[in-house]
Motif scaffolding. Structure first.
Motif, PDB file in Angstrom:
ATOM      1  N   SER A 181       1.007  -1.095  -0.036  1.00  0.00           N
ATOM      2  CA  SER A 181       0.035  -0.031   0.114  1.00  0.00           C
ATOM      3  C   SER A 181       1.033   1.238  -0.102  1.00  0.00           C
ATOM      4  CB  SER A 181      -0.959  -0.019   1.304  1.00  0.00           C
ATOM      5  OG  SER A 181      -1.736  -1.067   1.260  1.00  0.00           O
ATOM      6  N   ARG A 192       2.017   1.867  -3.299  1.00  0.00           N
ATOM      7  CA  ARG A 192       1.115   2.227  -4.424  1.00  0.00           C
ATOM      8  C   ARG A 192       0.678   3.854  -4.086  1.00  0.00           C
ATOM      9  NH1 ARG A 192      -1.539  -1.495  -2.550  1.00  0.00           N
ATOM     10  NH2 ARG A 192      -2.222  -3.532  -3.651  1.00  0.00           N
ATOM     11  N   ARG A 232       1.386   7.044  -6.884  1.00  0.00           N
ATOM     12  CA  ARG A 232       0.417   7.941  -7.115  1.00  0.00           C
ATOM     13  C   ARG A 232       1.004   9.609  -6.847  1.00  0.00           C
ATOM     14  NH1 ARG A 232      -4.798   5.073  -4.187  1.00  0.00           N
ATOM     15  NH2 ARG A 232      -4.916   3.311  -5.664  1.00  0.00           N
TER      16      ARG A 232
END
Length: 218
Positions: free
Chosen positions: A3, A6, A10
């Motif tokens: 996570s 990720r 972004r």
């Protein structure tokens, strides 16, 4: 991929077209909402303070000692905590025992104090917020969070501003800022309001100016 990876990916994609140099931030938001006179700004402050269940008093500078003495007497206060830089003339008529603030005071000792009187750094009309910055006439943060009754004196109009942006301009961000909007209160999941959990159960604000005395109660 985790996570964390990720999220960072972004962020990198969102910043891919941003130069490494600090870009100027446009501050096009309104500095205040509406065009108010000084008198209207003070009235808005009093209205919003009362809306937050603070008790608002008004008096002249000459009337301040008698006003504070009357407030302490009405509360039945036998002891009042005094910051080291508070103007001594403010409490010349107070019947309560004046307790100086000490760095070694424990929370239990402060909890036995009936009332505390302080000045403030700035008062924000649009939000009904009083800001303390730990100056000598306001004392340490703990003395306004532990005692159950806080009286805060605001000089009108010198310490009153319309909006949060105007208030921030007067404050030093490195000081210990305490923002107060009414007495301490919280609600549980059923929205039952409980006061006095994170600070004083009762907040009284004295607006001091050279004008006729008046009082507005919430």
């Amino acid at each position: 991929m985790s996570s964390r990876e990720r999220i960072l990916g972004r962020v990198r994609r969102a910043l891919s077209d941003v130069s490494g140099e600090d870009a100027p931030i446009e501050r096009t938001y309104l500095r205040e909402h509406g065009d108010r006179t000084v008198e209207e700004t003070v009235e808005l402050l009093a209205e919003n303070l009362a809306d937050y269940r603070a008790i608002v008093h008004r008096c002249t500078t000459a009337d301040l000692p008698a006003t504070l003495a009357g407030m302490l007497a009405a509360r039945g206060a036998k002891t009042v905590l005094v910051p080291p830089g508070l103007d001594p003339s403010w409490l010349t008529e107070a019947g309560a025992d004046q307790v100086p603030d000490r760095a070694g005071s424990t929370p239990h000792e402060l909890d036995r104090i009936d009332s505390v009187v302080t000045a403030c750094a700035v008062a924000i009309a649009e939000t009904g917020t009083i800001v303390l910055d730990g100056s000598p006439d306001q004392g340490r943060r703990r003395i306004t969070l532990v005692p159950d009754h806080h009286i805060c004196v605001v000089r009108v109009p010198d310490q009153v501003v319309s909006s949060v942006p105007q208030g921030l301009e007067r404050l030093d961000p490195v000081r210990p800022l305490t923002w107060i909007s009414g007495p301490s209160a919280t609600s549980d999941i059923e929205l039952d309001r409980v006061e006095g959990v994170h600070g004083p159960r009762t907040l009284e604000v004295v607006l001091v100016a050279d004008q006729a005395s008046a009082e507005v109660n919430s």
